[in-house]
Design an enzyme around this catalytic site. Sequence first.
Site, mmCIF file in Angstrom:
data_model
loop_
_atom_site.group_PDB
_atom_site.id
_atom_site.type_symbol
_atom_site.label_atom_id
_atom_site.label_comp_id
_atom_site.label_asym_id
_atom_site.label_seq_id
_atom_site.Cartn_x
_atom_site.Cartn_y
_atom_site.Cartn_z
ATOM 1 N N ASN A 1 52.506 -37.739 -2.773
ATOM 2 C CA ASN A 1 52.373 -38.533 -1.561
ATOM 3 C C ASN A 1 53.688 -38.481 -0.780
ATOM 4 O O ASN A 1 54.660 -37.857 -1.208
ATOM 5 C CB ASN A 1 52.003 -39.978 -1.924
ATOM 6 N N HIS B 1 44.624 -39.723 5.968
ATOM 7 C CA HIS B 1 45.920 -39.463 5.345
ATOM 8 C C HIS B 1 45.937 -38.054 4.763
ATOM 9 O O HIS B 1 44.919 -37.569 4.265
ATOM 10 C CB HIS B 1 46.158 -40.484 4.226
#
Length: 445
Positions: free
Chosen positions: A386, A364
């Site tokens: 995020n 990620h």
Amino acid sequence: MSSEITKQEIADFKQAAQSPLTTIAQRATIKNGIHNASFNHEILNANTPTFSIDLDTGKVANQKQSGRCWMFAALNTMRHDMKDLFQLPSDFQLSQSYTFFWDKFEKANYFYQNVLDTAQEPLDSRKVAFLMTTPQQDGGQWDMIVAIIEKYGVVPQSVYPESAASSASREFNTTFNTLLRHDATILRDLVAHKASEETIDATRKALLANIYRVLTITFGEPPVEFNFEYRDKDNQYQIVKNLTPQTYFEKFVGWELSDYVSIINAPTADKPYNATYNVELLGNVVGGRQVKHLNVTIETMKSLAIAQLKDGKSVWFGVDMGPQVDRNNGLMADGIFSTDDLFQVNSKMTKAQRLDYGDSLMTHAMVLTGVDLNENEQPTKWKVENSWGEKAGKDGYFTMSDEWMSEFAYQIVVNKSYLSDELVDIYDNNQPKLLAPWDPMGALA
């Protein structure tokens, strides 16, 4: 020596497992699940979301049901600069769907090139099997988004918005990969029958024409020229006319992309520090920028990130987002789930061991937007933007403990100006070592 499990051994194991502690752990886990039963509130309390360096980066984005985190993270770092420079609203975004379209198109051509380059190898070779397992996917690396932007530019999301398939890409990827594998049978057959280069090239172009049609049907035709209209933070109407994606990037982003380099921390024996690495078969644009990593110690990686944050610039970074992550509280902290204590076992491995034994790799990409430094200017925790929307974490932001960063962060991207002269020379002039296609440093975020 036989390794069969006997009935007597099972009886012995059952006897050894019986204890009041095991009974309590069993009751808690059956009712609440592993993470809830092993949750460590002390770790949560020690990582409050307050930072001595905290950049104002606006609202978070949402990649939804797609694997575009690397793309979102890169475009987010760019829009952070744009937001202040042009007084853009806090919810402004660059089009992730636009770069997604061209990434898919280029990945198809990159796959065709790899198929042709390996056409002499048998189908059951590890390299060919690796290619056919996943002809393409949503994930990528920093250098791969740079390759797309250098060739195709960027556009605001208002000009090329999301589609059903860009926001939820599984259905498209299944269909697309089947088509690519079909095309691989055609290309390998041409090589096997010793077709001319002209025939192979003509076939490749015909296949790419199909790919372009599939992509335009799925995502829409990408813009060639457009006007950029927006209202700034003072609600004043602004318009800039007759832009192309390339001129838009030059005017509104203006980064010299060649100045931004990938820094990794891979503490395995096969990757000495202060050296550069490429990964075989990894990339997206044939003839474009290739993936290149500079491996350094975790201390050096952190110091580079801090230097860039101190100058008010956010930092693209890649991690393994699986272990020790509490999504509800927006916390990435080693020990937040004390599963070893719960099960009375020891599963600890070093970072190098996790890489070598397949327990961890980069999964990620996000953005560092802050850090908390102690009185000795050492980091204790980091602020992370995020791309999972505002419901995850604290309005979409996560807190990452410094210990967690040491263990599970693998990559950052910084401007060369923060590197020492020695590291710049190594990056620019040393011949990179070529890693195998399946090396963990070739993982796509």
